[in-house]
Design a protein around this motif. Structure first.
Motif, PDB file in Angstrom:
ATOM      1  N   TYR A 192       0.847  -1.197   0.000  1.00  0.00           N
ATOM      2  CA  TYR A 192       0.000   0.000   0.000  1.00  0.00           C
ATOM      3  C   TYR A 192       0.881   1.245   0.000  1.00  0.00           C
ATOM      4  CZ  TYR A 192       0.776  -0.133   5.123  1.00  0.00           C
ATOM      5  OH  TYR A 192       1.341  -0.186   6.377  1.00  0.00           O
ATOM      6  N   ARG A 193       0.277   2.349  -0.397  1.00  0.00           N
ATOM      7  CA  ARG A 193       0.927   3.649  -0.324  1.00  0.00           C
ATOM      8  C   ARG A 193       0.164   4.535   0.656  1.00  0.00           C
ATOM      9  NH1 ARG A 193       4.837   5.029  -3.964  1.00  0.00           N
ATOM     10  NH2 ARG A 193       5.106   3.666  -5.778  1.00  0.00           N
ATOM     11  N   LEU A 194       0.862   5.489   1.236  1.00  0.00           N
ATOM     12  CA  LEU A 194       0.251   6.364   2.230  1.00  0.00           C
ATOM     13  C   LEU A 194      -0.407   7.566   1.565  1.00  0.00           C
ATOM     14  CD1 LEU A 194       2.973   6.415   5.041  1.00  0.00           C
ATOM     15  CD2 LEU A 194       0.946   4.948   4.846  1.00  0.00           C
ATOM     16  N   LEU A 195      -1.564   7.902   2.075  1.00  0.00           N
ATOM     17  CA  LEU A 195      -2.285   9.072   1.611  1.00  0.00           C
ATOM     18  C   LEU A 195      -1.524  10.329   2.009  1.00  0.00           C
ATOM     19  CD1 LEU A 195      -5.006   9.821   0.231  1.00  0.00           C
ATOM     20  CD2 LEU A 195      -5.976  10.064   2.529  1.00  0.00           C
ATOM     21  N   VAL A 196      -1.445  11.290   1.106  1.00  0.00           N
ATOM     22  CA  VAL A 196      -0.812  12.595   1.306  1.00  0.00           C
ATOM     23  C   VAL A 196       0.722  12.519   1.269  1.00  0.00           C
ATOM     24  CG1 VAL A 196      -0.477  14.547   2.890  1.00  0.00           C
ATOM     25  CG2 VAL A 196      -2.753  13.562   2.604  1.00  0.00           C
ATOM     26  N   PHE A 197       1.308  11.527   1.953  1.00  0.00           N
ATOM     27  CA  PHE A 197       2.764  11.478   2.062  1.00  0.00           C
ATOM     28  C   PHE A 197       3.435  10.908   0.818  1.00  0.00           C
ATOM     29  CE2 PHE A 197       1.225  11.465   6.422  1.00  0.00           C
ATOM     30  CZ  PHE A 197       2.000  12.476   6.976  1.00  0.00           C
ATOM     31  N   THR A 241       7.264  21.752   1.261  1.00  0.00           N
ATOM     32  CA  THR A 241       7.788  20.391   1.376  1.00  0.00           C
ATOM     33  C   THR A 241       8.569  20.086   0.112  1.00  0.00           C
ATOM     34  OG1 THR A 241       5.747  19.454   0.438  1.00  0.00           O
ATOM     35  CG2 THR A 241       5.914  19.578   2.840  1.00  0.00           C
ATOM     36  N   PHE A 242       9.718  19.453   0.278  1.00  0.00           N
ATOM     37  CA  PHE A 242      10.568  19.145  -0.863  1.00  0.00           C
ATOM     38  C   PHE A 242      10.107  17.829  -1.498  1.00  0.00           C
ATOM     39  CE2 PHE A 242      13.733  21.202   2.166  1.00  0.00           C
ATOM     40  CZ  PHE A 242      13.436  22.474   1.695  1.00  0.00           C
ATOM     41  N   GLY A 243       9.899  17.866  -2.793  1.00  0.00           N
ATOM     42  CA  GLY A 243       9.504  16.650  -3.493  1.00  0.00           C
ATOM     43  C   GLY A 243       8.010  16.514  -3.686  1.00  0.00           C
ATOM     44  N   ARG A 244       7.204  17.079  -2.775  1.00  0.00           N
ATOM     45  CA  ARG A 244       5.755  16.983  -2.904  1.00  0.00           C
ATOM     46  C   ARG A 244       5.136  18.277  -3.419  1.00  0.00           C
ATOM     47  NH1 ARG A 244       3.110  13.966  -3.981  1.00  0.00           N
ATOM     48  NH2 ARG A 244       1.424  13.664  -2.508  1.00  0.00           N
ATOM     49  N   GLY A 245       5.921  19.365  -3.418  1.00  0.00           N
ATOM     50  CA  GLY A 245       5.449  20.599  -4.030  1.00  0.00           C
ATOM     51  C   GLY A 245       4.449  21.384  -3.218  1.00  0.00           C
ATOM     52  N   ASP A 246       4.261  21.060  -1.942  1.00  0.00           N
ATOM     53  CA  ASP A 246       3.340  21.833  -1.114  1.00  0.00           C
ATOM     54  C   ASP A 246       4.001  23.153  -0.715  1.00  0.00           C
ATOM     55  OD1 ASP A 246       1.459  19.607  -0.887  1.00  0.00           O
ATOM     56  OD2 ASP A 246       2.969  18.714   0.423  1.00  0.00           O
ATOM     57  N   PHE A 247       3.213  24.224  -0.629  1.00  0.00           N
ATOM     58  CA  PHE A 247       3.760  25.466  -0.101  1.00  0.00           C
ATOM     59  C   PHE A 247       2.647  26.279   0.541  1.00  0.00           C
ATOM     60  CE2 PHE A 247       2.351  26.980  -4.260  1.00  0.00           C
ATOM     61  CZ  PHE A 247       1.831  28.234  -3.978  1.00  0.00           C
ATOM     62  N   GLY A 272      -0.369  23.165  -3.875  1.00  0.00           N
ATOM     63  CA  GLY A 272       0.525  22.028  -4.038  1.00  0.00           C
ATOM     64  C   GLY A 272      -0.097  20.961  -4.920  1.00  0.00           C
ATOM     65  N   GLU A 273       0.531  19.800  -4.939  1.00  0.00           N
ATOM     66  CA  GLU A 273       0.014  18.681  -5.732  1.00  0.00           C
ATOM     67  C   GLU A 273      -1.391  18.304  -5.259  1.00  0.00           C
ATOM     68  OE1 GLU A 273       1.457  17.405  -8.300  1.00  0.00           O
ATOM     69  OE2 GLU A 273       3.361  18.477  -8.112  1.00  0.00           O
ATOM     70  N   ASP A 274      -2.228  17.879  -6.201  1.00  0.00           N
ATOM     71  CA  ASP A 274      -3.612  17.564  -5.864  1.00  0.00           C
ATOM     72  C   ASP A 274      -3.727  16.461  -4.816  1.00  0.00           C
ATOM     73  OD1 ASP A 274      -4.649  19.463  -7.609  1.00  0.00           O
ATOM     74  OD2 ASP A 274      -4.634  18.068  -9.302  1.00  0.00           O
ATOM     75  N   ASP A 275      -2.748  15.525  -4.793  1.00  0.00           N
ATOM     76  CA  ASP A 275      -2.832  14.408  -3.857  1.00  0.00           C
ATOM     77  C   ASP A 275      -1.983  14.636  -2.609  1.00  0.00           C
ATOM     78  OD1 ASP A 275      -0.423  14.265  -5.124  1.00  0.00           O
ATOM     79  OD2 ASP A 275      -0.545  12.151  -5.671  1.00  0.00           O
ATOM     80  N   GLY A 278      -1.026  20.364   0.177  1.00  0.00           N
ATOM     81  CA  GLY A 278      -1.421  21.591  -0.498  1.00  0.00           C
ATOM     82  C   GLY A 278      -2.673  21.426  -1.329  1.00  0.00           C
ATOM     83  N   GLY A 279      -2.788  20.259  -1.994  1.00  0.00           N
ATOM     84  CA  GLY A 279      -3.973  20.009  -2.792  1.00  0.00           C
ATOM     85  C   GLY A 279      -5.221  19.816  -1.958  1.00  0.00           C
ATOM     86  N   PHE A 280      -5.088  19.085  -0.836  1.00  0.00           N
ATOM     87  CA  PHE A 280      -6.246  18.826   0.013  1.00  0.00           C
ATOM     88  C   PHE A 280      -6.766  20.108   0.661  1.00  0.00           C
ATOM     89  CE2 PHE A 280      -4.962  14.292   0.009  1.00  0.00           C
ATOM     90  CZ  PHE A 280      -6.204  13.735  -0.233  1.00  0.00           C
ATOM     91  N   TYR A 281      -5.852  21.005   1.046  1.00  0.00           N
ATOM     92  CA  TYR A 281      -6.258  22.205   1.771  1.00  0.00           C
ATOM     93  C   TYR A 281      -6.120  23.472   0.946  1.00  0.00           C
ATOM     94  CZ  TYR A 281      -6.038  19.028   5.720  1.00  0.00           C
ATOM     95  OH  TYR A 281      -6.243  17.962   6.569  1.00  0.00           O
ATOM     96  N   GLY A 282      -5.876  23.321  -0.371  1.00  0.00           N
ATOM     97  CA  GLY A 282      -5.707  24.490  -1.222  1.00  0.00           C
ATOM     98  C   GLY A 282      -6.965  25.326  -1.369  1.00  0.00           C
ATOM     99  N   ASN A 283      -8.133  24.738  -1.068  1.00  0.00           N
ATOM    100  CA  ASN A 283      -9.373  25.510  -1.161  1.00  0.00           C
ATOM    101  C   ASN A 283      -9.708  26.242   0.135  1.00  0.00           C
ATOM    102  OD1 ASN A 283      -9.950  23.277   0.372  1.00  0.00           O
ATOM    103  ND2 ASN A 283     -11.893  22.795  -0.641  1.00  0.00           N
TER     104      ASN A 283
END
Length: 295
Positions: A192-197, A241-247, A272-275, A278-283
């Motif tokens: 599995y992969r982790l959500l957000v991370f 965050t480096f690599g995930r593009g959140d700011f 940030g990235e939609d997943d 930044g993407g989750f809280y961009g709105n």
């Protein structure tokens, strides 16, 4: 928009029932056995302070397990958001899942189960004052902490927070804080992969081949400048965050009119990235005006 599309297929009674079950997360009872315990000790050596911390409390993120049909719908909504594609509400699989949810409500079956788990954390921090600079190192290890997979399943993993920082103060006018951080999550399974991370993608393997370690590094900074004897303060905060593009960017101006009245104006901008975060809280971007009165 995707959630609104799902809501069009579910009756108001079904939506109310789902919402009620989300509110029924099993919270710890109020008695001494469920208390949060903490201890902290500090040693000072000239300009260096060394502290240790222990906390035995509760994870703020509950473990919520969803009915398979609710889980499927949540996953399809997440995929739609991540891929920036409209949700096809006429998809036979989506219609079957909606029907399954409605049947479960009519039969009185549980759609959502939630609980809070204990969380134990140990950490230490060092502050070294070298006028006009303060150097900081802060680490905290949590034995188990709740995160979610990209299939919306709760899992618990060891978790390490590490922060290295520098604070610079120039008289009463200027203050600068810069910190680099890393969130490290251990023993992540390969199936599995982790959500957000982690980026939204299939897991590395379908089997439990080997445990993985996920590291999310980043940095934050805050600069403050005071004028008029400190009555007016300009502040600019930011983080990435480096690599995930959140700011995040957070400018603010505060004015102390007198000892009783304070005014402020500012904004908080996230992206940030939609997943990712930044993407989750961009709105949730916001601009605000504040007023504080004190006697």
């Amino acid at each position: 928009e995707e959630l609104a599309a799902i809501e069009e297929l579910l009756s108001p009674e079904t939506l109310d029932a789902i919402g009620d079950q989300f509110l029924l997360t099993d919270r710890p009872a109020d008695h001494p056995g469920n208390a949060t315990l903490g201890a902290r000790a500090t040693l000072s050596f000239d300009d260096v302070d060394v502290s240790g911390t222990f906390v035995h409390g509760w994870d703020p993120l509950p473990e919520i397990t969803l009915n398979d049909d609710v889980l499927f719908l949540a996953g399809r909504v997440a995929e739609s958001v991540a891929n920036q594609e409209p949700l096809d509400i006429l998809d036979p699989d989506i219609l079957d899942a909606v029907s399954g949810v409605q049947d479960a409500i009519e039969e009185g079956r549980t759609l959502v189960e939630g609980k809070y788990s204990r969380r134990t954390m140990v950490g230490f921090d060092i502050n070294w004052a070298i006028d006009p600079i303060v150097l900081k190192l802060d680490t905290a290890y949590t034995f188990e902490r709740t995160v979610y997979t990209q299939d919306n399943q709760p899992v618990r993993h060891p978790w390490l927070n590490t922060v290295v920082g520098l604070e610079y103060i120039y008289g009463e006018h200027f203050q600068l804080l810069v910190e680099a951080f890393a969130i490290t999550i251990f023993d992540v399974k390969s199936y599995y992969r982790l959500l957000v991370f982690e980026p939204l993608a299939p897991p590395p393997s379908m089997f439990d081949v080997a445990d993985r370690t996920i590291v999310l590094p980043g940095a934050i900074g805050v600069a403050r400048y005071n004028i008029l004897g400190g009555d007016v303060q300009f502040e600019l905060g930011g983080g990435t965050t480096f690599g995930r593009g959140d700011f995040a960017i957070a400018p603010a101006v505060r004015w102390r009119v007198n000892d009783h009245h304070r005014l402020g104006v500012g904004a908080v901008i996230l992206d940030g990235e939609d997943d990712g975060y930044g993407g989750f809280y961009g709105n949730t971007d916001q601009a605000y005006v504040s007023y504080v009165w004190s006697p």
